[in-house]
Scaffold this active site. Structure first.
Site, PDB file in Angstrom:
ATOM      1  N   GLY A   1       0.824  -1.170  -0.038  1.00  0.00           N
ATOM      2  CA  GLY A   1       0.196  -0.037  -0.039  1.00  0.00           C
ATOM      3  C   GLY A   1       0.712   1.375  -0.138  1.00  0.00           C
TER       4      GLY A   1
ATOM      5  N   ARG B   1      -2.135  -8.306  -1.912  1.00  0.00           N
ATOM      6  CA  ARG B   1      -3.119  -8.909  -2.455  1.00  0.00           C
ATOM      7  C   ARG B   1      -3.559  -8.467  -3.824  1.00  0.00           C
ATOM      8  NH1 ARG B   1      -7.449  -6.274   1.330  1.00  0.00           N
ATOM      9  NH2 ARG B   1      -5.690  -5.004   1.051  1.00  0.00           N
TER      10      ARG B   1
ATOM     11  N   ILE C   1       6.600  -3.675  10.815  1.00  0.00           N
ATOM     12  CA  ILE C   1       6.038  -2.496  11.158  1.00  0.00           C
ATOM     13  C   ILE C   1       4.392  -2.461  11.159  1.00  0.00           C
ATOM     14  CG2 ILE C   1       8.076  -1.162  10.847  1.00  0.00           C
ATOM     15  CD1 ILE C   1       6.874  -0.173   8.584  1.00  0.00           C
TER      16      ILE C   1
ATOM     17  N   ARG D   1       1.299  -5.253  12.144  1.00  0.00           N
ATOM     18  CA  ARG D   1       0.482  -5.299  13.173  1.00  0.00           C
ATOM     19  C   ARG D   1       0.978  -6.760  13.782  1.00  0.00           C
ATOM     20  NH1 ARG D   1      -1.002  -1.054  13.217  1.00  0.00           N
ATOM     21  NH2 ARG D   1      -2.910  -0.165  13.642  1.00  0.00           N
TER      22      ARG D   1
ATOM     23  N   GLU E   1       0.838  -7.025  22.289  1.00  0.00           N
ATOM     24  CA  GLU E   1       1.464  -6.074  22.977  1.00  0.00           C
ATOM     25  C   GLU E   1       0.615  -4.890  23.905  1.00  0.00           C
ATOM     26  OE1 GLU E   1       2.261  -4.363  18.814  1.00  0.00           O
ATOM     27  OE2 GLU E   1       0.928  -2.574  19.458  1.00  0.00           O
TER      28      GLU E   1
ATOM     29  N   HIS F   1       5.904   0.207  19.136  1.00  0.00           N
ATOM     30  CA  HIS F   1       4.945   0.598  18.088  1.00  0.00           C
ATOM     31  C   HIS F   1       5.063   2.036  18.083  1.00  0.00           C
ATOM     32  CE1 HIS F   1       0.854  -0.535  16.421  1.00  0.00           C
ATOM     33  NE2 HIS F   1       1.239   0.450  15.979  1.00  0.00           N
TER      34      HIS F   1
HETATM   35  C1  8YV Z   1      -0.824   4.290  15.723  1.00  0.00           C
HETATM   36  C2  8YV Z   1      -0.600   2.639  13.930  1.00  0.00           C
HETATM   37  O1  8YV Z   1       0.346   4.835  16.444  1.00  0.00           O
HETATM   38  O2  8YV Z   1      -1.767   4.253  12.095  1.00  0.00           O
HETATM   39  C3  8YV Z   1      -1.672   2.903  12.544  1.00  0.00           C
HETATM   40  O3  8YV Z   1      -2.012   1.960  12.202  1.00  0.00           O
HETATM   41  O4  8YV Z   1      -0.209   1.611  13.994  1.00  0.00           O
HETATM   42  C4  8YV Z   1      -0.026   3.643  14.621  1.00  0.00           C
HETATM   43  O5  8YV Z   1       0.339   4.763  13.803  1.00  0.00           O
HETATM   44  C5  8YV Z   1      -1.601   3.280  16.513  1.00  0.00           C
HETATM   45  O6  8YV Z   1      -2.227   2.454  15.896  1.00  0.00           O
HETATM   46  C6  8YV Z   1      -2.219   4.051  17.523  1.00  0.00           C
HETATM   47  O7  8YV Z   1      -3.464   4.154  17.482  1.00  0.00           O
END
Ligand code: 8YV
Length: 331
Positions: free
Chosen positions: A160, A182, A241, A243, A272, A290
């Site tokens: 993406g 995908r 980076i 999930r 986490e 994160h």
């Molecule tokens: C956030 C992230 O810090 O935007 C995302 O998908 O993983 C991070 O930028 C985190 O999700 C906080 O909500």
């Protein structure tokens, strides 16, 4: 507007104080500046009396959370990823769901590259080495020796906006970029990223460095596990980076400990903020909490976009980053 006529909103996590002040001029704000993560029961209670909510990845918005939310019109995520949303349940409740794309793309791509470099060149491990007083053990062959990035092959899984941003950065390092996604990119986009499409297995076999930037969905649960790691080169690095849950952390820890792959850089973890203790035992790992989007400028931009989504939804306008457009105009 007097206070009584202001729509009531929830701000579920602490935000910048000046931004909170701005929000308070527009809304009757119930905020959690103490920043203690709300329990599911507390979240359900907090949502029961508001028209809108600003939430983050720590808030799971599902049927249970929404069960008493009779006035809720919008849940605005301060995050581009929205695996904390059960979108079907949110839509069924007639609530708009929004996220924060674009504003974090470059910051997150920068971080992906930083984590990749730090992992391949063993930067945090080297720092520990120095702090442990081992610098006097320096030798040509006994330094923490890393893997080169320049002119190596980078495999990006999830192509993406952020994946494409990482690919463009890799071109400056003379890397060959292969990707899996995908949907295959258009010829134009492939050309702009200098990236070649491969299936996942081919990519894992060919890449010297693998970076994960795909969304977390039920299909992507443990997309990288024992079998996938077995395809990787013993000299390869893996960077996540995206999930937690995309990588099987137990399998990864085992692979790092037994030298099946060279090293890993992780910004996200299963369960986490708790980190699998087996991962913590590995020396060939770079761990971050994160923080891929964590610069002040970008976090402010994310909060601002989330607020704009919320404000639009509560004033009869279409939110700029509406995830479930089928709900638009129906609530
Ligand atoms: C956030 C992230 O810090 O935007 C995302 O998908 O993983 C991070 O930028 C985190 O999700 C906080 O909500």
């Amino acid at each position: 507007m007097n206070t009584l006529s202001k729509p009531k909103i929830l701000v579920a996590r602490a935000i910048f104080p000046d931004t909170l002040e701005l929000l308070e001029s527009l809304f009757d704000v119930h905020s959690n500046q103490a920043d203690r993560i709300l329990s599911p029961a507390e979240l359900q209670e907090a949502l029961s009396s508001v028209s809108g909510a600003l939430v983050a990845g720590s808030e799971r918005i599902d049927q249970q959370a929404l069960s008493r939310a009779k006035n809720l019109k919008v849940v605005a995520n301060i995050s581009v990823g929205y695996n904390n949303f059960d979108v079907a349940a949110i839509s069924a409740a007639g609530v708009m769901a929004t996220n924060t794309p674009d504003v974090l793309t470059d910051t997150t791509a920068d971080f992906g590259f930083a984590l990749l470099m730090s992992t391949a060149r063993r930067i945090t491990e080297s720092e520990h080495w120095v702090r442990e007083g081992k610098w006097d053990k320096w030798s040509i062959v006994n330094n923490p020796l890393g893997m080169d990035l320049h002119h190596s092959t980078l495999g990006i899984i999830g192509m993406g906006r952020i994946g494409q941003g990482i690919a463009k950065r890799a071109l400056g390092f003379g890397m060959k970029v292969v990707y899996h996604n995908r949907n295959r990119l258009s010829k134009e986009d492939e050309l702009a990223c200098g990236a070649t499409y491969l299936n996942k297995e081919e990519l894992l076999r060919e890449a010297d460095h693998v970076v994960l930037v795909l969304p977390y969905t039920p299909e992507n649960h443990h997309a990288i596990g024992v079998n996938e790691i077995a395809l990787m080169k013993p000299t390869a690095t893996l960077v996540n980076i995206a999930r937690g849950g995309i990588v099987d952390d137990n399998a990864l820890a085992q692979a790092l400990q037994s030298g099946k792959i060279f090293a890993a850089g992780l910004d996200v973890f299963e369960g986490e903020p708790v980190v699998n203790p087996e991962l913590l035992k590995c020396r060939n790992i770079v761990i971050a909490p994160h923080i891929a989007s964590a610069t002040e400028k970008t976090r402010r931009a994310m909060v601002a976009l989330a607020i704009e989504n919320l404000r639009a939804a509560l004033t009869g306008q279409k939110p700029p980053s509406l995830i479930n457009p089928e709900v638009w105009g129906k609530n």
